[in-house]
Design an enzyme around this catalytic site. Sequence first.
Site, PDB file in Angstrom:
ATOM      1  N   GLY A  38       0.817  -1.218   0.000  1.00 20.60           N
ATOM      2  CA  GLY A  38       0.000   0.000   0.000  1.00 20.60           C
ATOM      3  C   GLY A  38       0.849   1.266   0.000  1.00 20.60           C
TER       4      GLY A  38
ATOM      5  N   THR B 215      -3.097 -10.681   3.866  1.00 16.29           N
ATOM      6  CA  THR B 215      -3.915 -11.880   3.657  1.00 16.29           C
ATOM      7  C   THR B 215      -3.071 -13.095   4.035  1.00 16.29           C
ATOM      8  OG1 THR B 215      -3.179 -11.843   1.344  1.00 16.29           O
ATOM      9  CG2 THR B 215      -5.352 -10.929   1.811  1.00 16.29           C
ATOM     10  N   PRO B 216      -2.783 -13.226   5.345  1.00 18.60           N
ATOM     11  CA  PRO B 216      -1.836 -14.259   5.784  1.00 18.60           C
ATOM     12  C   PRO B 216      -2.392 -15.675   5.667  1.00 18.60           C
ATOM     13  CG  PRO B 216      -2.814 -13.159   7.670  1.00 18.60           C
ATOM     14  CD  PRO B 216      -3.293 -12.423   6.460  1.00 18.60           C
TER      15      PRO B 216
ATOM     16  N   LEU C  90       5.137  -6.039  -7.617  1.00 14.45           N
ATOM     17  CA  LEU C  90       6.434  -5.492  -7.197  1.00 14.45           C
ATOM     18  C   LEU C  90       7.177  -6.497  -6.325  1.00 14.45           C
ATOM     19  CD1 LEU C  90       6.489  -4.624  -3.937  1.00 14.45           C
ATOM     20  CD2 LEU C  90       5.056  -2.797  -4.760  1.00 14.45           C
TER      21      LEU C  90
ATOM     22  N   LEU D 170      -1.511 -15.628  -8.229  1.00 10.54           N
ATOM     23  CA  LEU D 170      -1.075 -16.844  -7.533  1.00 10.54           C
ATOM     24  C   LEU D 170      -0.187 -17.675  -8.452  1.00 10.54           C
ATOM     25  CD1 LEU D 170      -4.376 -17.969  -5.729  1.00 10.54           C
ATOM     26  CD2 LEU D 170      -2.409 -16.776  -4.746  1.00 10.54           C
ATOM     27  N   ALA D 171      -0.573 -17.760  -9.724  1.00  7.63           N
ATOM     28  CA  ALA D 171       0.194 -18.575 -10.669  1.00  7.63           C
ATOM     29  C   ALA D 171       1.579 -17.975 -10.908  1.00  7.63           C
ATOM     30  CB  ALA D 171      -0.569 -18.701 -11.987  1.00  7.63           C
TER      31      ALA D 171
ATOM     32  N   ALA E  49       3.756 -18.771  -8.011  1.00  9.36           N
ATOM     33  CA  ALA E  49       4.075 -20.205  -7.991  1.00  9.36           C
ATOM     34  C   ALA E  49       5.155 -20.528  -9.033  1.00  9.36           C
ATOM     35  CB  ALA E  49       2.809 -21.026  -8.248  1.00  9.36           C
TER      36      ALA E  49
ATOM     37  N   CYS F 120       5.493 -13.678   0.463  1.00  4.63           N
ATOM     38  CA  CYS F 120       4.552 -14.066  -0.596  1.00  4.63           C
ATOM     39  C   CYS F 120       4.644 -15.520  -1.065  1.00  4.63           C
ATOM     40  CB  CYS F 120       4.734 -13.155  -1.797  1.00  4.63           C
ATOM     41  SG  CYS F 120       4.230 -11.467  -1.448  1.00  4.63           S
TER      42      CYS F 120
ATOM     43  N   ARG G 171      24.435 -17.850  -0.299  1.00  7.29           N
ATOM     44  CA  ARG G 171      23.934 -16.904  -1.299  1.00  7.29           C
ATOM     45  C   ARG G 171      24.920 -16.652  -2.437  1.00  7.29           C
ATOM     46  NH1 ARG G 171      18.484 -15.496  -1.016  1.00  7.29           N
ATOM     47  NH2 ARG G 171      17.852 -15.374   1.146  1.00  7.29           N
TER      48      ARG G 171
HETATM   49  P1  NAD Z   1       1.512  -5.582   5.386  1.00  9.03           P
HETATM   50  O1  NAD Z   1       1.224  -6.455   6.538  1.00  9.03           O
HETATM   51  O2  NAD Z   1       2.837  -4.892   5.289  1.00  9.03           O
HETATM   52  O3  NAD Z   1       0.405  -4.409   5.326  1.00  9.03           O
HETATM   53  C1  NAD Z   1      -0.943  -4.626   5.527  1.00  9.03           C
HETATM   54  C2  NAD Z   1      -1.501  -3.475   6.374  1.00  9.03           C
HETATM   55  O4  NAD Z   1      -2.924  -3.562   6.402  1.00  9.03           O
HETATM   56  C3  NAD Z   1      -1.040  -3.494   7.829  1.00  9.03           C
HETATM   57  O5  NAD Z   1      -0.366  -2.298   8.137  1.00  9.03           O
HETATM   58  C4  NAD Z   1      -2.344  -3.638   8.629  1.00  9.03           C
HETATM   59  O6  NAD Z   1      -2.343  -2.899   9.841  1.00  9.03           O
HETATM   60  C5  NAD Z   1      -3.371  -3.079   7.664  1.00  9.03           C
HETATM   61  N1  NAD Z   1      -4.729  -3.532   7.911  1.00  9.03           N
HETATM   62  C6  NAD Z   1      -5.180  -4.792   8.144  1.00  9.03           C
HETATM   63  N2  NAD Z   1      -6.513  -4.790   8.288  1.00  9.03           N
HETATM   64  C7  NAD Z   1      -6.921  -3.519   8.132  1.00  9.03           C
HETATM   65  C8  NAD Z   1      -8.203  -2.882   8.147  1.00  9.03           C
HETATM   66  N3  NAD Z   1      -9.337  -3.588   8.329  1.00  9.03           N
HETATM   67  N4  NAD Z   1      -8.269  -1.538   7.968  1.00  9.03           N
HETATM   68  C9  NAD Z   1      -7.133  -0.823   7.782  1.00  9.03           C
HETATM   69  N5  NAD Z   1      -5.906  -1.364   7.736  1.00  9.03           N
HETATM   70  C10 NAD Z   1      -5.798  -2.705   7.905  1.00  9.03           C
HETATM   71  O7  NAD Z   1       1.249  -6.428   4.079  1.00  9.03           O
HETATM   72  P2  NAD Z   1       1.885  -6.235   2.604  1.00  9.03           P
HETATM   73  O8  NAD Z   1       3.208  -6.882   2.529  1.00  9.03           O
HETATM   74  O9  NAD Z   1       1.743  -4.808   2.209  1.00  9.03           O
HETATM   75  O10 NAD Z   1       0.886  -7.116   1.754  1.00  9.03           O
HETATM   76  C11 NAD Z   1      -0.440  -6.717   1.509  1.00  9.03           C
HETATM   77  C12 NAD Z   1      -1.040  -7.615   0.453  1.00  9.03           C
HETATM   78  O11 NAD Z   1      -0.314  -7.469  -0.768  1.00  9.03           O
HETATM   79  C13 NAD Z   1      -0.993  -9.103   0.792  1.00  9.03           C
HETATM   80  O12 NAD Z   1      -2.162  -9.702   0.283  1.00  9.03           O
HETATM   81  C14 NAD Z   1       0.207  -9.592   0.017  1.00  9.03           C
HETATM   82  O13 NAD Z   1       0.087 -10.944  -0.346  1.00  9.03           O
HETATM   83  C15 NAD Z   1       0.172  -8.733  -1.228  1.00  9.03           C
HETATM   84  N6  NAD Z   1       1.472  -8.529  -1.874  1.00  9.03           N
HETATM   85  C16 NAD Z   1       2.605  -8.298  -1.138  1.00  9.03           C
HETATM   86  C17 NAD Z   1       3.815  -8.056  -1.779  1.00  9.03           C
HETATM   87  C18 NAD Z   1       5.071  -7.780  -1.002  1.00  9.03           C
HETATM   88  O14 NAD Z   1       6.132  -7.714  -1.597  1.00  9.03           O
HETATM   89  N7  NAD Z   1       5.022  -7.610   0.298  1.00  9.03           N
HETATM   90  C19 NAD Z   1       3.871  -8.035  -3.173  1.00  9.03           C
HETATM   91  C20 NAD Z   1       2.703  -8.265  -3.898  1.00  9.03           C
HETATM   92  C21 NAD Z   1       1.512  -8.508  -3.233  1.00  9.03           C
HETATM   93  C1  UDX Z   2       7.963 -11.799  -4.972  1.00  7.57           C
HETATM   94  C2  UDX Z   2       7.718 -11.666  -6.480  1.00  7.57           C
HETATM   95  O1  UDX Z   2       8.978 -11.582  -7.158  1.00  7.57           O
HETATM   96  C3  UDX Z   2       6.889 -10.423  -6.759  1.00  7.57           C
HETATM   97  O2  UDX Z   2       6.590 -10.339  -8.143  1.00  7.57           O
HETATM   98  C4  UDX Z   2       5.607 -10.488  -5.956  1.00  7.57           C
HETATM   99  O3  UDX Z   2       4.840  -9.320  -6.146  1.00  7.57           O
HETATM  100  C5  UDX Z   2       5.902 -10.661  -4.480  1.00  7.57           C
HETATM  101  O4  UDX Z   2       6.720 -11.827  -4.283  1.00  7.57           O
HETATM  102  P1  UDX Z   2       9.610 -10.697  -3.202  1.00  7.57           P
HETATM  103  O5  UDX Z   2       9.215 -11.840  -2.348  1.00  7.57           O
HETATM  104  O6  UDX Z   2       9.527  -9.336  -2.651  1.00  7.57           O
HETATM  105  O7  UDX Z   2       8.744 -10.692  -4.553  1.00  7.57           O
HETATM  106  O8  UDX Z   2      11.133 -10.898  -3.689  1.00  7.57           O
HETATM  107  P2  UDX Z   2      11.813 -11.860  -4.778  1.00  7.57           P
HETATM  108  O9  UDX Z   2      12.844 -11.074  -5.457  1.00  7.57           O
HETATM  109  O10 UDX Z   2      10.841 -12.551  -5.622  1.00  7.57           O
HETATM  110  O11 UDX Z   2      12.583 -12.931  -3.867  1.00  7.57           O
HETATM  111  C6  UDX Z   2      11.882 -13.912  -3.126  1.00  7.57           C
HETATM  112  C7  UDX Z   2      12.869 -14.868  -2.491  1.00  7.57           C
HETATM  113  O12 UDX Z   2      13.481 -15.696  -3.471  1.00  7.57           O
HETATM  114  C8  UDX Z   2      14.020 -14.186  -1.749  1.00  7.57           C
HETATM  115  O13 UDX Z   2      14.295 -14.878  -0.560  1.00  7.57           O
HETATM  116  C9  UDX Z   2      15.168 -14.300  -2.724  1.00  7.57           C
HETATM  117  O14 UDX Z   2      16.409 -14.269  -2.100  1.00  7.57           O
HETATM  118  C10 UDX Z   2      14.884 -15.649  -3.337  1.00  7.57           C
HETATM  119  N1  UDX Z   2      15.498 -15.832  -4.672  1.00  7.57           N
HETATM  120  C11 UDX Z   2      15.134 -15.008  -5.699  1.00  7.57           C
HETATM  121  C12 UDX Z   2      16.419 -16.851  -4.887  1.00  7.57           C
HETATM  122  O15 UDX Z   2      16.744 -17.603  -3.966  1.00  7.57           O
HETATM  123  N2  UDX Z   2      16.953 -17.016  -6.145  1.00  7.57           N
HETATM  124  C13 UDX Z   2      16.609 -16.218  -7.190  1.00  7.57           C
HETATM  125  O16 UDX Z   2      17.125 -16.440  -8.289  1.00  7.57           O
HETATM  126  C14 UDX Z   2      15.672 -15.185  -6.960  1.00  7.57           C
END
Ligand code: NAD
Ligand code: UDX
Length: 484
Positions: free
Chosen positions: A16, A91-92, A162, A220-221, A224, A275, A450
């Site tokens: 966000g 969305t844990p 991202l 999701l795909a 994965a 993720c 690493r």
């Molecule tokens: P995060 O835990 O950092 O942030 C989520 C925030 O939502 C928290 O600060 C929490 O307090 C707030 N929240 C929860 N319930 C709420 C409510 N009812 N009203 C207002 N605020 C509320 O999580 P994140 O890493 O930003 O991930 C968010 C989503 O995006 C997840 O579904 C995750 O799978 C997805 N996502 C994450 C990444 C990543 O790199 N972290 C990348 C792509 C997608």
């Molecule tokens: C991932 C996806 O890349 C991103 O598109 C999605 O939105 C969120 O999940 P993130 O988890 O932030 O992003 O980082 P990423 O660069 O994908 O790395 C994930 C894990 O895989 C890390 O622990 C990284 O060290 C590991 N990794 C990555 C490897 O071990 N080898 C690689 O070649 C690449």
Amino acid sequence: NNNMVKICCIGAGYVGGPTMAVIALKCPAIEVVVVDISIARINAWNSDQLPIYEPGLDDVVKQCRGKNLFFSHEVEKHVFEADIIFVSVNTPTKTCGLGAGKAADLTYWESAARMIGNVSKSDKIVVEKSTVPVRTAEAIEKILTHNNKGVNYQILSNPEFLAEGTAIQDLFNPDRVLIGGRKTPEGQKAVQTLKDVYTQWVPEDRVITANLWSAELSKLAANAFLAQRISSVNAISALCEATGADVAEVAYCIGKDSRIGPKFLNASVGFGGSCFQKDILNLVYICECNGLPEVANYWKQVIKINDYQKSRFVSRVVAPMFNTVSGKKIAVLGFAFKKDTGDTRETPAIDVCKGLLGNNASISIYDPQVTEDQIQRDLTMNKFDWDHPIHLQPMSPTTVKQVSVASDAYEAAKGAHAICILTEWDEFKGLDYQKIYGNMKKPAFLFDGRNVVDVEKLREIGFIVYSIGKPLDPWLLQDVSVVD
Ligand code: NAD
Ligand code: UDX
């Protein structure tokens, strides 16, 4: 044509915060408010010390905060005023009840949806930014329309791709932006409205539209598939060690095939992050619920190999040290799940450190971005609890005594029998390993999870070196049968 569109984003987390900051920067005519129930997080977003470390983020936030970018804990007020509401809550993985350990916990999503339903008096576009199970939009639609007071809702799926550590770059220049919506005229109008936001800076041909379920499932795909590449190369790394092949050379060779491509083929101690595991478990659960156990088992294997890679690493550490690390100091360099982030969610370092602690080692950890509190919390928390917001977790009353946190790599390695490199921070490449070696117990071991160090150079200094997927040190060849 987007003059005065108001955006509200629920959830000021890793997604966000950066996403909305970039929208605000690229669309000066749009007012963007990011809201969160965590007052501490909102306060941090409004301070000089942002709640997350992400290269380039400070700069973007400084440019628009207070102009068209705001952070607030007045959730309802800003939802009421917005035209477009992004939902970017966590969305844990469920920790209890039906689907525990697998299914996505939609508690936070549902409460956000109910709140939207309660406060809205004007038509809203509700955008799924969080990663959610396929067909969540239908569930959200039901919640909103069953609480309808003459308000029209359009639900869109706009998953975020991202990666942490490169979030700003990824948002500035995404491979694609995906928008899913209903095929009805109202649905398509909503898709266009969101498309108009992104095309302020993203080339039009990179904004892909799809039906809602395709958009939800694509996220999701994609995760994965990405995780599967890492498990594939990690599986090959074990075979490399057994045969004298070098995984870096193998990865380079297969990556030259344009159908495979060179990216994301780095063997490692295992993938981490909030993720990959969560989303694959979610996918597996959805497959099982749809009567597809073969498909579920296929994807489950990606996680099994990842778990294997982590425990294999621990065995690789303990076995050559005369099969015991009890009472020995081991330096751990890097705790974050990848470089350029302070995020430790699902970091392989947690499992490796727990494995070493299980062998009674005493460990000294150094990471340039992770605090001591965070490390202690991670090492005492139960599996999956990490993904529930910090402010809802009780602070861990106990700390792990055999764990200390050092302020630099030299301090961590002082008097240690071994070093484990668990995150690929650039600074670990340029360390004075001769100096480090001088201050360590002998024989001095270095286990590189690493592929960071120059193995030959370190062997010349005198280290016994293990690097994932590389030809083994003669010392390590003695115990080829690493069994747990
Ligand atoms: P995060 O835990 O950092 O942030 C989520 C925030 O939502 C928290 O600060 C929490 O307090 C707030 N929240 C929860 N319930 C709420 C409510 N009812 N009203 C207002 N605020 C509320 O999580 P994140 O890493 O930003 O991930 C968010 C989503 O995006 C997840 O579904 C995750 O799978 C997805 N996502 C994450 C990444 C990543 O790199 N972290 C990348 C792509 C997608
Ligand atoms: C991932 C996806 O890349 C991103 O598109 C999605 O939105 C969120 O999940 P993130 O988890 O932030 O992003 O980082 P990423 O660069 O994908 O790395 C994930 C894990 O895989 C890390 O622990 C990284 O060290 C590991 N990794 C990555 C490897 O071990 N080898 C690689 O070649 C690449």
